[in-house]
Motif scaffolding. Structure first.
Motif, PDB file in Angstrom:
ATOM      1  N   LEU B  13       0.825  -1.206   0.000  1.00  0.00           N
ATOM      2  CA  LEU B  13       0.000   0.000   0.000  1.00  0.00           C
ATOM      3  C   LEU B  13       0.859   1.256   0.000  1.00  0.00           C
ATOM      4  CD1 LEU B  13      -2.731   1.494   0.321  1.00  0.00           C
ATOM      5  CD2 LEU B  13      -2.416   1.270   2.799  1.00  0.00           C
ATOM      6  N   ILE B  14       1.878   1.248   0.830  1.00  0.00           N
ATOM      7  CA  ILE B  14       2.753   2.423   0.912  1.00  0.00           C
ATOM      8  C   ILE B  14       3.449   2.660  -0.425  1.00  0.00           C
ATOM      9  CG2 ILE B  14       4.846   3.335   1.960  1.00  0.00           C
ATOM     10  CD1 ILE B  14       3.972   1.964   4.567  1.00  0.00           C
ATOM     11  N   ILE B  15       3.959   1.582  -0.996  1.00  0.00           N
ATOM     12  CA  ILE B  15       4.645   1.737  -2.283  1.00  0.00           C
ATOM     13  C   ILE B  15       3.708   2.295  -3.352  1.00  0.00           C
ATOM     14  CG2 ILE B  15       5.629   0.467  -4.226  1.00  0.00           C
ATOM     15  CD1 ILE B  15       7.278  -1.089  -2.495  1.00  0.00           C
ATOM     16  N   SER B  16       2.541   1.699  -3.463  1.00  0.00           N
ATOM     17  CA  SER B  16       1.663   2.149  -4.555  1.00  0.00           C
ATOM     18  C   SER B  16       1.156   3.561  -4.300  1.00  0.00           C
ATOM     19  CB  SER B  16       0.509   1.174  -4.748  1.00  0.00           C
ATOM     20  OG  SER B  16      -0.447   1.335  -3.721  1.00  0.00           O
ATOM     21  N   THR B  17       0.956   3.897  -3.020  1.00  0.00           N
ATOM     22  CA  THR B  17       0.548   5.267  -2.715  1.00  0.00           C
ATOM     23  C   THR B  17       1.640   6.258  -3.101  1.00  0.00           C
ATOM     24  OG1 THR B  17      -0.752   4.460  -0.841  1.00  0.00           O
ATOM     25  CG2 THR B  17      -0.287   6.808  -0.928  1.00  0.00           C
ATOM     26  N   ASN B  29       8.558  15.719  -4.130  1.00  0.00           N
ATOM     27  CA  ASN B  29       9.216  15.916  -2.841  1.00  0.00           C
ATOM     28  C   ASN B  29       8.262  15.644  -1.685  1.00  0.00           C
ATOM     29  OD1 ASN B  29      11.810  16.846  -3.869  1.00  0.00           O
ATOM     30  ND2 ASN B  29      10.654  18.622  -4.581  1.00  0.00           N
ATOM     31  N   ALA B  30       7.360  14.730  -1.874  1.00  0.00           N
ATOM     32  CA  ALA B  30       6.409  14.405  -0.818  1.00  0.00           C
ATOM     33  C   ALA B  30       7.143  14.023   0.461  1.00  0.00           C
ATOM     34  CB  ALA B  30       5.505  13.261  -1.280  1.00  0.00           C
ATOM     35  N   THR B  31       6.649  14.504   1.581  1.00  0.00           N
ATOM     36  CA  THR B  31       7.238  14.125   2.867  1.00  0.00           C
ATOM     37  C   THR B  31       6.671  12.783   3.306  1.00  0.00           C
ATOM     38  OG1 THR B  31       5.497  15.180   4.155  1.00  0.00           O
ATOM     39  CG2 THR B  31       7.350  16.557   3.506  1.00  0.00           C
ATOM     40  N   THR B  32       7.353  12.183   4.270  1.00  0.00           N
ATOM     41  CA  THR B  32       6.853  10.908   4.786  1.00  0.00           C
ATOM     42  C   THR B  32       5.441  11.070   5.345  1.00  0.00           C
ATOM     43  OG1 THR B  32       7.986  11.401   6.847  1.00  0.00           O
ATOM     44  CG2 THR B  32       9.092   9.923   5.322  1.00  0.00           C
ATOM     45  N   GLN B  33       5.197  12.214   5.958  1.00  0.00           N
ATOM     46  CA  GLN B  33       3.868  12.470   6.502  1.00  0.00           C
ATOM     47  C   GLN B  33       2.817  12.492   5.393  1.00  0.00           C
ATOM     48  OE1 GLN B  33       1.538  12.207   9.106  1.00  0.00           O
ATOM     49  NE2 GLN B  33       3.229  13.148  10.190  1.00  0.00           N
ATOM     50  N   GLU B  34       3.133  13.188   4.304  1.00  0.00           N
ATOM     51  CA  GLU B  34       2.187  13.270   3.183  1.00  0.00           C
ATOM     52  C   GLU B  34       1.904  11.887   2.606  1.00  0.00           C
ATOM     53  OE1 GLU B  34       2.908  17.622   1.138  1.00  0.00           O
ATOM     54  OE2 GLU B  34       4.538  16.182   1.027  1.00  0.00           O
ATOM     55  N   ILE B  35       2.962  11.104   2.457  1.00  0.00           N
ATOM     56  CA  ILE B  35       2.780   9.758   1.913  1.00  0.00           C
ATOM     57  C   ILE B  35       1.921   8.918   2.863  1.00  0.00           C
ATOM     58  CG2 ILE B  35       3.958   7.634   1.235  1.00  0.00           C
ATOM     59  CD1 ILE B  35       6.390   9.387   0.501  1.00  0.00           C
ATOM     60  N   ALA B  36       2.245   8.998   4.147  1.00  0.00           N
ATOM     61  CA  ALA B  36       1.489   8.222   5.135  1.00  0.00           C
ATOM     62  C   ALA B  36       0.024   8.644   5.136  1.00  0.00           C
ATOM     63  CB  ALA B  36       2.104   8.406   6.522  1.00  0.00           C
ATOM     64  N   ASP B  37      -0.223   9.943   5.136  1.00  0.00           N
ATOM     65  CA  ASP B  37      -1.604  10.426   5.115  1.00  0.00           C
ATOM     66  C   ASP B  37      -2.345   9.905   3.889  1.00  0.00           C
ATOM     67  OD1 ASP B  37      -1.150  11.728   7.453  1.00  0.00           O
ATOM     68  OD2 ASP B  37      -0.968  13.728   6.581  1.00  0.00           O
ATOM     69  N   ALA B  38      -1.701  10.017   2.734  1.00  0.00           N
ATOM     70  CA  ALA B  38      -2.345   9.560   1.504  1.00  0.00           C
ATOM     71  C   ALA B  38      -2.661   8.071   1.572  1.00  0.00           C
ATOM     72  CB  ALA B  38      -1.457   9.875   0.300  1.00  0.00           C
ATOM     73  N   ALA B  39      -1.793   7.339   2.252  1.00  0.00           N
ATOM     74  CA  ALA B  39      -2.012   5.897   2.366  1.00  0.00           C
ATOM     75  C   ALA B  39      -2.931   5.559   3.535  1.00  0.00           C
ATOM     76  CB  ALA B  39      -0.676   5.184   2.530  1.00  0.00           C
ATOM     77  N   GLY B  40      -3.151   6.521   4.404  1.00  0.00           N
ATOM     78  CA  GLY B  40      -3.998   6.262   5.570  1.00  0.00           C
ATOM     79  C   GLY B  40      -3.338   5.380   6.611  1.00  0.00           C
ATOM     80  N   VAL B  41      -2.004   5.519   6.720  1.00  0.00           N
ATOM     81  CA  VAL B  41      -1.294   4.724   7.727  1.00  0.00           C
ATOM     82  C   VAL B  41      -0.437   5.652   8.597  1.00  0.00           C
ATOM     83  CG1 VAL B  41      -1.189   2.749   6.173  1.00  0.00           C
ATOM     84  CG2 VAL B  41       0.750   4.334   6.308  1.00  0.00           C
ATOM     85  N   ASN B  42       0.070   5.095   9.654  1.00  0.00           N
ATOM     86  CA  ASN B  42       0.941   5.858  10.525  1.00  0.00           C
ATOM     87  C   ASN B  42       2.285   6.123   9.846  1.00  0.00           C
ATOM     88  OD1 ASN B  42       3.079   6.155  12.717  1.00  0.00           O
ATOM     89  ND2 ASN B  42       1.180   6.343  13.880  1.00  0.00           N
ATOM     90  N   ARG B  43       2.778   7.330  10.085  1.00  0.00           N
ATOM     91  CA  ARG B  43       4.004   7.734   9.392  1.00  0.00           C
ATOM     92  C   ARG B  43       5.175   6.795   9.659  1.00  0.00           C
ATOM     93  NH1 ARG B  43       8.312  10.654  10.868  1.00  0.00           N
ATOM     94  NH2 ARG B  43       7.386  11.146  12.878  1.00  0.00           N
ATOM     95  N   THR B  44       5.307   6.372  10.904  1.00  0.00           N
ATOM     96  CA  THR B  44       6.488   5.579  11.252  1.00  0.00           C
ATOM     97  C   THR B  44       6.507   4.207  10.583  1.00  0.00           C
ATOM     98  OG1 THR B  44       5.380   4.781  13.239  1.00  0.00           O
ATOM     99  CG2 THR B  44       6.800   6.719  13.468  1.00  0.00           C
ATOM    100  N   LEU B  45       5.393   3.821  10.013  1.00  0.00           N
ATOM    101  CA  LEU B  45       5.395   2.550   9.295  1.00  0.00           C
ATOM    102  C   LEU B  45       6.326   2.607   8.097  1.00  0.00           C
ATOM    103  CD1 LEU B  45       1.728   1.261   9.400  1.00  0.00           C
ATOM    104  CD2 LEU B  45       3.742   0.432  10.609  1.00  0.00           C
TER     105      LEU B  45
END
Lengths: 209, 209
Positions: B13-17, B29-45
DNA sequence: TTTATGTTTGACAAAATTGTCAAATGCAAA
DNA sequence: TTTGCATTTGACAATTTTGTCAAACATAAA
């Protein structure tokens, strides 16, 4: 608002340094610190002269847009035969590309980032563009160039000219060429493009390019 | 080292997001937070699965390189006549481009950023590329395509195909076209490119494209 | 020399971003 | 149920980056 009592050498220095970082070295995300260091000035001078980092980036982008407009005007406003217009454009672009190899990619990434880029062409340029398209269609009637929508012709032309420049890092690796070989390849583009686009000339052999 | 007990749905999910953010939306230049939000998961994952932000970026880049290699192999390894090889490549590329319009630019910016990108082609691909170039030269002898160095021909081809896709935001503004008009333009590219590259066919009129 | 104005600097604060870690959670096997 | 392990979470620390500001500096005019 604007600060310009002394010669604003610093102002210009910062701009040209940033341009070099962006256009020559491809450091599209340079920090203010990196720019200041490269320019040999204090970082906060960037805020002093440009308010913010973004404002500096925007300024350089806007300058780039103006240069793009100049290019476009060059091709449509000059009163030369089609072929010579295009030759002139090729030469100008390739020489600029030698100086600023990453310019086009920078412009593109900025457009993508902001997702907005309104080129407001001047009226007389629009008029001349129409005229240019008519000229193209006449050439197509004559058979000098292949029949197609003028805009498709223009796409072909600028694609073949610009793509090998902006994708250089990619293509050079992919084709496994060293710097010298790729430079030679680029030097050959002029004739290759003209040969591909114009049809009526003698079928000279391009093997040596 | 690798974590793969359960179905690693999150991993995928993270990869495809991230790929969607990069390739579809151009958020290079998406941040880890932006990617996590888009994927609907916790950033630290992201750290859990990929160690670091950079590692995730690298992974997607490497996947992209593999896709590039597949494309290249497709064009040289298939046992079809030149023209059909190229047609197949055009169709494949344009369909991919519809899904991932910013893919090529992302790949390019990554190459520029890292200033390194070693494509290590497999030996048999290299051999087939040589064979492909010979085939091209035979076509040139026949007069089907214009005489030039095979590599210049390939540059022409991929330039005319890829450039209008990757520079879309730029060109669409510059030519003052809306989305629908530009889509139509792209749809016409297939025939325009073939027409420009191959010479022996009947001179059909391309005005309608 | 003094003054005034524009320029430059370093210190500081604020914000954004990444990575770590221990604790919590969920789930399947014992 | 309990145990063990992978997964998930929130809190925290460290780093990076940007912007502000008062003070220092330079220079030309009074």
């Amino acid at each position: 608002m604007s600060i310009q009592k002394k010669e604003d050498a610093t102002y210009e220095l910062i701009i040209s340094t940033a341009k070099n970082l962006f256009f020559k070295e491809g450091k599209f995300n340079a920090t203010t610190q990196e720019i200041a260091d490269a320019a040999g000035v204090n970082r906060t001078l960037i805020n002093y002269y440009f308010r913010s980092r973004d404002a500096l980036f925007d300024l350089i982008f806007e300058e780039g847009k103006k240069e793009d407009e100049r290019r476009q005007e060059m091709i449509v406003l000059s009163d030369l035969p089609i072929r010579e217009k295009l030759e002139m454009f090729i030469d100008y672009f390739l020489s600029q590309a030698k100086m600023y190899p990453y310019r086009e990619v920078y412009m593109l990434t900025q457009i993508i980032k902001d997702d907005c880029c309104i080129y407001d062409k001047k009226e007389h340029v629009k008029r001349m563009s129409e005229k240019f398209y008519v000229e193209l269609e006449q050439e197509m009637e004559k058979g000098t160039i292949q029949k197609m929508k003028p805009i498709q012709f223009m796409l072909n032309f600028i694609s073949m000219l610009i793509f090998p420049v902006i994708m250089r890092p990619f293509l050079q690796n992919n084709f496994e060429l060293d710097d010298k070989e790729y430079d030679k390849l680029l030097a050959g583009r002029r004739e290759v493009i003209l040969k591909t686009i114009f049809r009526n000339r003698e079928e000279s052999n391009l093997d040596s390019l």
